[in-house]
Scaffold this active site. Structure first.
Site, PDB file in Angstrom:
ATOM      1  CD1 TRP A  99      -2.011  -2.202   2.023  1.00  0.00           C
ATOM      2  CD2 TRP A  99      -2.851  -1.500   0.079  1.00  0.00           C
ATOM      3  NE1 TRP A  99      -2.952  -3.107   1.616  1.00  0.00           N
ATOM      4  CE2 TRP A  99      -3.482  -2.708   0.434  1.00  0.00           C
ATOM      5  CE3 TRP A  99      -3.221  -0.870  -1.113  1.00  0.00           C
ATOM      6  CZ2 TRP A  99      -4.469  -3.299  -0.365  1.00  0.00           C
ATOM      7  CZ3 TRP A  99      -4.201  -1.460  -1.908  1.00  0.00           C
ATOM      8  CH2 TRP A  99      -4.813  -2.661  -1.530  1.00  0.00           C
ATOM      9  CG  ASP A 166      -3.264   3.876   4.005  1.00  0.00           C
ATOM     10  OD1 ASP A 166      -4.310   3.711   4.662  1.00  0.00           O
ATOM     11  OD2 ASP A 166      -2.933   3.137   3.049  1.00  0.00           O
ATOM     12  CE  LYS A 190      -8.195  -3.568   4.554  1.00  0.00           C
ATOM     13  NZ  LYS A 190      -7.581  -2.575   3.687  1.00  0.00           N
TER      14      LYS A 190
HETATM   15  C1  LIG Z   1      -6.970  -2.235   2.405  1.00  0.00           C
HETATM   16  C2  LIG Z   1      -5.980  -1.153   2.391  1.00  0.00           C
HETATM   17  C3  LIG Z   1      -5.922  -0.198   1.363  1.00  0.00           C
HETATM   18  C4  LIG Z   1      -6.823  -0.251   0.150  1.00  0.00           C
HETATM   19  O1  LIG Z   1      -8.068   0.203   0.471  1.00  0.00           O
HETATM   20  P1  LIG Z   1      -9.205   0.401  -0.644  1.00  0.00           P
HETATM   21  O2  LIG Z   1     -10.301   0.986   0.183  1.00  0.00           O
HETATM   22  O3  LIG Z   1      -9.494  -0.950  -1.205  1.00  0.00           O
HETATM   23  O4  LIG Z   1      -8.695   1.334  -1.669  1.00  0.00           O
HETATM   24  C5  LIG Z   1      -4.997   0.811   1.456  1.00  0.00           C
HETATM   25  N1  LIG Z   1      -4.143   0.883   2.501  1.00  0.00           N
HETATM   26  C6  LIG Z   1      -4.162  -0.021   3.502  1.00  0.00           C
HETATM   27  C7  LIG Z   1      -3.197   0.106   4.631  1.00  0.00           C
HETATM   28  C8  LIG Z   1      -5.082  -1.063   3.480  1.00  0.00           C
HETATM   29  O5  LIG Z   1      -5.102  -1.966   4.472  1.00  0.00           O
END
Ligand SMILES: *Cc1c(COP(=O)(O)O)cnc(C)c1O
Length: 355
Positions: A99, A166, A190
């Site tokens: 990511w 993020d 999540k």
């Molecule tokens: C799951 C995840 C993403 C991707 O998220 P989307 O909503 O599918 O774009 C990005 N960063 C992290 C840390 C994630 O766990």
């Protein structure tokens, strides 16, 4: 048989969230209509959005001068939206996983990107330390929890530029000092709600400083000004998010949740370290409290499929590791009860006895 949900995302949600959302899908706030068919401009839904934003501020101690918005597009949209709004010349990024490197790729479209450190060479099994963030960077971006590789940055980094993070897979799992950040974003699927909504915490003063033009929909200021109702928000996901936030408050807030999370993670990592069949893949000091990655010890490699089948037969769901790590990954997000982690530990012990 009781199922224990270890999926990495979309992932386990509290029964409180699921039940209340299901009820509202049948009858939303006594309107006699489904949550799915009510205007986002209705007073009932406006109240949902207001409470969700306010509760986020309360739970995360968001200081004055910041705002919270809910929007679509997933965390992946934020990989471009963050630099679009904040990167004028140069930004620093820490490369700790898939990511993080996706975020780096997008940022490069907007300016100079200084990747201050990377653990790619060792398949991202640790968090680089002792890196230098240039003081002329507009911000320092990092992924707080690496969902795929099971590593985590457990404290807000101390650097001399604003932070951007993020936090998709560990937001609301531990206290954070929001005042160090210009921007925090997290896909909901999540630790918060069904997929479809992303939570964003933005420092208002940090916005509007770049010289480029920003399309209306991708400008954070648009959503802040319209109180997260510029266009139709993902109403069902926002409603579910509100239920989860209420549930977090009932649990005693973020510090109480952190204690529960640490107890769960300790229980599982202790078993991985004790059990002769398994070993963890992440550096011990960087182990994630949310995503626990482990593989069979070398001499037991050929038992991997058998363990997967055995665990499935005992009600464990979603423990197959991501293809870039292999083995197993147990995601033990906020909504997971320690009883489910204990059930997995029991399965690991039982399998060890049989071998
Ligand atoms: C799951 C995840 C993403 C991707 O998220 P989307 O909503 O599918 O774009 C990005 N960063 C992290 C840390 C994630 O766990």
């Amino acid at each position: 048989m009781k199922k224990h949900n270890f999926y990495a995302g979309p992932s386990i949600m509290s029964q409180y969230t699921i039940k209340n959302t299901a009820d509202a899908i049948l009858d939303f706030a006594g309107t006699g209509l489904s949550l799915m068919e009510v205007s986002h401009r209705s007073k009932e839904f406006i109240a949902v959005m207001e409470e969700a934003r306010a509760l986020t501020k309360e739970l995360l101690n968001v200081p004055e001068g910041y705002d919270v918005i809910f929007m679509g597009g997933g965390a992946s949209l934020q990989f471009c939206m963050a630099p679009y709004n904040l990167l004028e010349k140069k930004a620093a990024y820490l490369d700790t996983g898939t990511w993080a490197s996706n975020a780096i790729k997008e940022a490069k479209l907007f300016g100079e990107v200084d990747v201050v450190a990377s653990s790619k060479e060792s398949n991202y099994n640790f968090i680089p330390k002792n890196y230098e963030v240039p003081s002329d960077a507009d911000y320092f971006h990092f992924t707080s929890n690496n969902t795929i590789f099971g590593t985590q940055i457990k404290n807000d980094p101390d650097v001399n530029v604003p932070l951007v993070s993020d936090m998709s897979s560990d937001i609301f799992s531990r206290p954070i000092d929001v005042s160090k950040y210009d921007l925090i974003y997290a896909g909901a699927q999540k630790n918060l709600a069904p997929a479809g909504v992303t939570i964003i915490i933005a420092k208002i003063d940090a916005l509007g400083k770049v010289s480029r033009q920003i399309p209306t929909m991708l400008d954070y200021r648009t959503h802040i000004k319209k109180e997260s109702m510029f266009n139709t928000p993902p109403c069902v996901s926002v409603y579910a998010a509100l239920q989860t936030l209420r549930y977090y408050k009932q649990l005693g807030g973020i510090e109480a949740i952190q204690k529960l999370n640490e107890a769960k993670a300790t229980l599982l990592y202790n078993e991985i370290d004790r059990n002769k069949l398994f070993k963890g893949t992440a550096a011990v000091e960087d182990r994630s409290v949310m995503n626990v990655c482990f593989v069979m010890n070398d001499e037991y490699k050929d038992l991997e499929d058998e363990f997967a089948k055995f665990a499935t037969s005992k009600g464990m769901v979603g423990i197959k590791g991501h293809r870039s790590v292999g083995g197993f990954r147990a995601s033990i997000y906020n909504a997971m009860k320690i009883e489910s982690v204990q059930a997995l530990v029991d399965v690991m012990k039982e399998f060890e006895k049989a071998h």
